[in-house]
Design an enzyme around this catalytic site. Structure first.
Site, PDB file in Angstrom:
ATOM      1  N   ASP A   1      -1.584   9.165 -11.761  1.00  0.00           N
ATOM      2  CA  ASP A   1      -1.506   8.030 -12.689  1.00  0.00           C
ATOM      3  C   ASP A   1      -0.060   7.738 -13.075  1.00  0.00           C
ATOM      4  O   ASP A   1       0.351   6.576 -13.181  1.00  0.00           O
ATOM      5  CB  ASP A   1      -2.325   8.327 -13.949  1.00  0.00           C
ATOM      6  CG  ASP A   1      -3.821   8.342 -13.677  1.00  0.00           C
ATOM      7  OD1 ASP A   1      -4.233   7.842 -12.614  1.00  0.00           O
ATOM      8  OD2 ASP A   1      -4.570   8.850 -14.524  1.00  0.00           O
TER       9      ASP A   1
ATOM     10  N   ASP B   1      -4.255   2.508  -4.857  1.00  0.00           N
ATOM     11  CA  ASP B   1      -2.796   2.435  -4.719  1.00  0.00           C
ATOM     12  C   ASP B   1      -2.376   1.172  -3.988  1.00  0.00           C
ATOM     13  O   ASP B   1      -1.365   1.160  -3.287  1.00  0.00           O
ATOM     14  CB  ASP B   1      -2.275   3.683  -3.997  1.00  0.00           C
ATOM     15  CG  ASP B   1      -2.864   3.832  -2.594  1.00  0.00           C
ATOM     16  OD1 ASP B   1      -3.864   3.144  -2.307  1.00  0.00           O
ATOM     17  OD2 ASP B   1      -2.325   4.629  -1.802  1.00  0.00           O
TER      18      ASP B   1
ATOM     19  N   ASP C   1       0.858  -1.181   0.000  1.00  0.00           N
ATOM     20  CA  ASP C   1       0.000   0.000   0.000  1.00  0.00           C
ATOM     21  C   ASP C   1       0.897   1.234   0.000  1.00  0.00           C
ATOM     22  O   ASP C   1       1.801   1.349   0.833  1.00  0.00           O
ATOM     23  CB  ASP C   1      -0.915  -0.004   1.221  1.00  0.00           C
ATOM     24  CG  ASP C   1      -1.922   1.130   1.169  1.00  0.00           C
ATOM     25  OD1 ASP C   1      -2.929   0.976   0.465  1.00  0.00           O
ATOM     26  OD2 ASP C   1      -1.676   2.156   1.827  1.00  0.00           O
TER      27      ASP C   1
ATOM     28  N   ASN D   1      -1.789  13.309  -5.452  1.00  0.00           N
ATOM     29  CA  ASN D   1      -3.016  13.550  -6.224  1.00  0.00           C
ATOM     30  C   ASN D   1      -3.586  14.935  -5.922  1.00  0.00           C
ATOM     31  O   ASN D   1      -4.026  15.661  -6.819  1.00  0.00           O
ATOM     32  CB  ASN D   1      -4.061  12.490  -5.887  1.00  0.00           C
ATOM     33  CG  ASN D   1      -4.117  11.392  -6.931  1.00  0.00           C
ATOM     34  OD1 ASN D   1      -3.644  11.555  -8.045  1.00  0.00           O
ATOM     35  ND2 ASN D   1      -4.691  10.260  -6.559  1.00  0.00           N
TER      36      ASN D   1
END
Length: 476
Positions: free
Chosen positions: A374, A400, A357, A365
């Site tokens: 991305d 993610d 993770d 973001n």
């Protein structure tokens, strides 16, 4: 010389073509027989001049196809000067098989070379459409020949002369179909392609006019063909003829029933001729059919390749994540099951599942946008795949979160965590993220299954996340 930009208006070229056409036809009609040859010869030089000027100014960047056309025009001009009575004495279109016709056929061959080069470039984005268009053109050539040209030729015309004239008709019809197709798909080059289409139509019409009308009409139609050809490179959008843009989002093809009906035309005419049996059989129908067959085979081969490519694409999409190219959740779970079965059979000594993770991904973001996010996910996917290599598989569970299956080998958790922490370039700057990795290993005789292995890896990952220090790897 500075050529007009692609955004320049095209009306000066249209006006010039119209004016020159009226002047040339009027001058030819009013001139004496000797001066008619001069008028015709001068008109044949007009496209040579426009082609060379456009090439010299760097307007036509893809020089090969246009230079081939210039060479063909040179052949035609030489033939016109060497045999000035070719059209006035009604030799054009008579299928005599003379040296003049051989020279003119050589010129047309050079045009075909240039056209083929341009078509090849467009064929990269629309191969099926061009093949269909060529098929329609060839299928239309049969009725044109049988209805307007072949029966009206001199019965004493030699086979070579008929073959040269027939080859002109077949080639022009196929090229005309392809040019129409390019005009449909290449919207930015429709004006120059339109002039090239008009040139092909006029040349085909001239083959018909030559066997029915006075030589004056033949010469005038041919002059119009020369002048429309001269307009193509002069237009601001001419480079688009040989430099196709991106493939259109949706390419339409003619219905199969229409293509099938077109393919039946020539055999139907041949059948009617055989039933009537009122004259010698024509060679054009067998020749046209022979030419059509390989194109049909090529079209079927293309369809087969496109279907195979579509099946491969669907299979890839069924097993892989669209963004990262890693295995999707369903397939990575299947890979874990496959590894566990191999473990039960004793084919593997151990199987390790790692859940990864990303830490610090949400701020990327929020600050740089989802496009940067991305890019980060794609970079992480590449690093995970490089770390695992051939000894395992990597999948994306969503967001993610990633899962790694390792079949033996040295532990990879620490190495993966270090790779993920390396800087990543995104639009707007450089970012760094971390990774919380939980690993669980099953060995022969443990009696572990997939659910328990994933649960242990998940617990280990959350244990790492709960630590206040910099994320590291844990094993369970």
């Amino acid at each position: 010389m500075r050529w007009p930009r692609t955004t320049a208006p095209a009306w000066p070229v249209h006006v010039g073509v119209l004016g020159l056409s009226v002047m040339a036809c009027t001058a030819y009609t009013m001139a004496s027989p000797e001066w008619r040859n001069v008028v015709f010869a001068l008109v044949t030089t007009v496209p040579i001049i426009t082609f060379l000027l456009a090439l010299g100014a760097g307007h036509l960047t893809d020089r090969g196809p246009w230079l081939a056309a210039v060479a063909g025009l040179g052949f035609l001009s030489v033939g016109t000067v060497t045999w000035p009575d070719w059209i006035p004495d009604h030799h054009f279109g008579s299928a005599e098989g003379s040296t003049t016709e051989l020279v003119m056929a050589s010129a047309h061959l050079l045009f075909l070379v240039g056209t083929s080069s341009a078509l090849r470039r467009h064929g990269r984005t629309d191969p099926g459409g061009l093949i269909d268009a060529a098929l329609f053109g060839l299928c239309a050539a049969g009725p044109l020949w049988e209805g307007s040209i072949g029966p009206y030729l001199d019965p004493a015309a030699p086979p070579l002369g008929k073959a040269l004239l027939l080859s002109d008709v077949l080639v022009l019809a196929a090229v005309l179909g392809c040019l129409v197709r390019i005009g449909v798909t290449a919207r930015g080059a429709r004006a120059p392609v339109g002039y090239l289409v008009l040139t092909a139509v006029l040349t085909l019409a001239n083959d018909v006019v030559a066997v029915h009308a006075d030589p004056v009409w033949t010469a005038q139609v041919m002059m119009l063909a020369y002048l429309t050809l001269a307009a193509a490179p002069a237009l601001p959008t001419a480079p688009g003829v040989t430099e196709p843009g991106p493939a259109p989002a949706e390419v339409r093809h003619p219905p199969l029933r229409l293509l099938g009906a077109a393919l039946c035309v020539n055999p139907l005419i041949a059948a009617i001729q055989a039933i009537r049996a009122d004259g010698p059989a024509s060679a054009v129908l067998p020749i046209a059919t022979i030419i059509v067959v390989p194109l049909v085979v090529l079209r079927l081969r293309l369809l087969s390749m496109q279907r195979a490519a579509a099946e491969r694409t669907l299979a890839h999409q069924a097993h892989h994540d669209d963004l990262t190219g890693l295995y999707n959740r369903r397939h990575i779970v299947a890979r874990i099951d496959e590894a566990m079965r191999a473990l039960d059979r004793g084919e593997l000594a151990e199987v390790t599942v790692m859940l990864c993770d990303l830490d610090g991904f949400k701020p990327v973001n929020d600050r740089y946008g989802h496009q940067a996010g991305d890019l980060v996910l794609q970079a992480v996917a590449l690093r995970l795949s490089a770390a695992v290599g051939r000894n395992g598989a990597v999948g994306r569970l969503g967001g993610d979160e990633f899962v790694i299956v390792q079949c033996g080998g040295e532990p990879l958790a620490d190495r993966i965590a270090a790779l993920v922490r390396e800087p990543i370039e995104v639009s707007g700057g450089t970012v760094r993220i971390g990774a919380s990795i939980g690993a669980a290993t099953a060995r022969v005789g443990d009696g572990a299954d997939r659910e328990s292995l994933i649960a242990r890896a998940d617990a280990a990952m959350y244990a790492v996340k709960a630590r206040p220090a910099t994320p590291a790897a844990a094993a369970a």
